[in-house]
Design a protein around this motif. Structure first.
Motif, short mmCIF file in Angstrom:
data_model
loop_
_atom_site.label_atom_id
_atom_site.label_comp_id
_atom_site.label_asym_id
_atom_site.label_seq_id
_atom_site.Cartn_x
_atom_site.Cartn_y
_atom_site.Cartn_z
N PHE A 188 99.10 10.81 82.05
CA PHE A 188 97.87 10.08 82.33
C PHE A 188 97.17 9.62 81.06
CE2 PHE A 188 98.52 12.35 86.25
CZ PHE A 188 98.12 11.45 87.22
N ALA A 189 97.41 10.31 79.97
CA ALA A 189 96.72 9.97 78.72
C ALA A 189 97.72 9.86 77.59
CB ALA A 189 95.67 11.03 78.39
N ASP A 190 97.59 8.80 76.85
CA ASP A 190 98.42 8.62 75.66
C ASP A 190 98.05 9.70 74.64
OD1 ASP A 190 98.58 7.25 72.76
OD2 ASP A 190 100.20 6.53 74.06
N ARG A 191 99.09 10.33 74.05
CA ARG A 191 98.83 11.42 73.11
C ARG A 191 98.00 10.95 71.91
NH1 ARG A 191 100.00 13.35 77.01
NH2 ARG A 191 101.43 15.06 77.49
N SER A 192 98.22 9.75 71.47
CA SER A 192 97.44 9.22 70.35
C SER A 192 95.97 9.03 70.76
CB SER A 192 98.03 7.90 69.86
OG SER A 192 98.02 6.93 70.90
N GLN A 193 95.75 8.68 72.04
CA GLN A 193 94.38 8.52 72.54
C GLN A 193 93.67 9.86 72.56
OE1 GLN A 193 94.16 7.24 76.61
NE2 GLN A 193 91.92 7.09 76.61
N LEU A 194 94.37 10.91 73.02
CA LEU A 194 93.77 12.24 73.03
C LEU A 194 93.45 12.71 71.62
CD1 LEU A 194 95.89 14.13 75.72
CD2 LEU A 194 93.45 13.60 75.83
N LYS A 195 94.35 12.45 70.69
CA LYS A 195 94.14 12.88 69.31
C LYS A 195 92.96 12.13 68.69
CE LYS A 195 96.49 13.58 64.90
NZ LYS A 195 97.76 13.43 64.14
N ALA A 196 92.89 10.82 68.96
CA ALA A 196 91.78 10.03 68.42
C ALA A 196 90.44 10.50 68.98
CB ALA A 196 92.00 8.55 68.73
N LEU A 197 90.43 10.80 70.30
CA LEU A 197 89.19 11.26 70.93
C LEU A 197 88.79 12.62 70.39
CD1 LEU A 197 87.00 10.80 73.03
CD2 LEU A 197 88.53 11.75 74.78
N SER A 198 89.79 13.48 70.18
CA SER A 198 89.53 14.81 69.62
C SER A 198 88.95 14.71 68.22
CB SER A 198 90.82 15.62 69.60
OG SER A 198 90.63 16.86 68.96
N ASN A 199 89.52 13.82 67.42
CA ASN A 199 89.02 13.64 66.05
C ASN A 199 87.60 13.08 66.04
OD1 ASN A 199 91.40 14.58 64.93
ND2 ASN A 199 92.32 12.54 64.73
N GLU A 200 87.33 12.17 66.98
CA GLU A 200 85.99 11.58 67.07
C GLU A 200 84.95 12.62 67.44
OE1 GLU A 200 83.68 7.90 69.39
OE2 GLU A 200 85.81 8.27 69.75
N ILE A 201 85.31 13.50 68.40
CA ILE A 201 84.40 14.57 68.81
C ILE A 201 84.14 15.52 67.64
CG2 ILE A 201 84.18 16.62 70.27
CD1 ILE A 201 85.71 15.04 72.43
N GLU A 202 85.21 15.88 66.93
CA GLU A 202 85.06 16.78 65.78
C GLU A 202 84.17 16.16 64.71
OE1 GLU A 202 87.84 19.27 62.60
OE2 GLU A 202 88.70 17.64 63.78
N SER A 203 84.37 14.87 64.47
CA SER A 203 83.58 14.17 63.46
C SER A 203 82.10 14.13 63.85
CB SER A 203 84.11 12.74 63.28
OG SER A 203 83.32 12.02 62.36
N ASP A 204 81.82 13.86 65.15
CA ASP A 204 80.43 13.82 65.62
C ASP A 204 79.77 15.19 65.51
OD1 ASP A 204 80.60 11.15 66.14
OD2 ASP A 204 80.98 11.37 68.29
N LEU A 205 80.52 16.24 65.87
CA LEU A 205 79.98 17.59 65.77
C LEU A 205 79.68 17.96 64.32
CD1 LEU A 205 82.21 19.52 68.35
CD2 LEU A 205 79.74 19.22 68.47
N THR A 206 80.57 17.59 63.43
CA THR A 206 80.37 17.89 62.00
C THR A 206 79.13 17.19 61.47
OG1 THR A 206 82.77 18.15 61.68
CG2 THR A 206 81.42 17.75 59.71
N ARG A 207 78.93 15.91 61.87
CA ARG A 207 77.75 15.19 61.42
C ARG A 207 76.47 15.84 61.94
NH1 ARG A 207 80.88 10.42 62.12
NH2 ARG A 207 80.12 10.20 64.27
N LEU A 208 76.49 16.28 63.20
CA LEU A 208 75.30 16.93 63.76
C LEU A 208 75.00 18.25 63.04
CD1 LEU A 208 75.76 16.36 67.60
CD2 LEU A 208 73.96 15.42 66.15
#
Length: 235
Positions: A188-208
């Motif tokens: 259902f989800a492209d592995r690269s899409q999951l990885k990109a979303l995971s990295n984006e979430i991590e980046s947002d959390l780090t900034r906060l």
């Protein structure tokens, strides 16, 4: 969630002491009728339109205590989400005290510390981070601290949290779909899409997380030690 408070509260909303003008705020289901009972106006406050300012007199029996300006806000379009009346009196300590006495005698009770903001939060006028920011706006001592507090009060931090929540829900739903249909060889989800979303979430959390120390420095300042030999010019 809407909080249905039965009592009407009042308090001085301007700094304590003598000033040119002081604001007496009344909020609750009987705010308009109680304010009407201590005012003399061209027509009853209950008949006036919301979001208007009118001239009147603060009265104690037949005695005129002060000439005032009265602002009326009707629920839910007010700071607290309730009916609110704000009476601008002259800043005499005596007049302020007498105004509160009259309102208490007419059926108000004194507001607890921060209760106007608490009612605004409980009535859905602002979320918790915005409610906390109100105190920061009042306490701000610099342009930078004021800018940060106003941004938070207007929902800047809340929007970041809402975006982060949406990202986490999307990531969780994709993972759950993959787990539910893992044995059926359906992706259902492209592995690269999951990885990109995971990295984006991590980046947002780090900034906060990193923004806390910056925000704390802006709000409270940075301790500085001036060190040097005697008579080296530290003063």
């Amino acid at each position: 969630m809407i909080l249905q408070e039965k009592d009407t509260i009042c308090a001085i909303s301007t700094p304590a002491g003598v000033g040119g003008v002081a604001i007496v705020r009344v909020s609750g289901p009987d705010a308009i009728s109680i304010a009407d009972s201590v005012l003399s106006m061209s027509k009853p406050l209950a008949e006036k339109k919301a979001n208007t300012v009118s001239f009147g007199k603060l009265v104690k029996g037949d005695e005129i205590l002060d000439e005032v300006l009265v602002s009326i806000f009707r629920a839910p379009h007010s700071f607290t989400g309730e009916d609110v009346v704000e009476i601008a009196v002259h800043g005499s300590v005596f007049i302020q005290r007498e105004a509160i006495k009259l309102l208490l005698a007419a059926g108000c009770r004194m507001a607890d510390h921060g209760e106007f903001t608490k009612r605004a939060f409980m009535n859905g006028k602002m979320d918790l981070s915005q409610a906390e920011a109100v105190a920061d706006v009042i306490a701000s001592r610099s342009a930078a601290a004021h800018k940060v507090a106003v941004s938070q009060m207007r929902g800047g931090f809340s929007r970041k949290l809402q975006l982060l929540r949406a990202q986490l829900l999307k990531f969780t739903s994709l993972i759950e779909l993959e787990l539910d249909f893992s044995e059926e060889d359906v992706e259902f989800a492209d592995r690269s899409q999951l990885k990109a979303l995971s990295n984006e979430i991590e980046s947002d959390l780090t900034r906060l997380i990193n923004s806390f120390s910056t925000g704390n420095a802006v709000k409270n300042g940075v301790p500085v030690a001036i060190v040097g030999e005697t008579n080296a010019g530290k003063s």
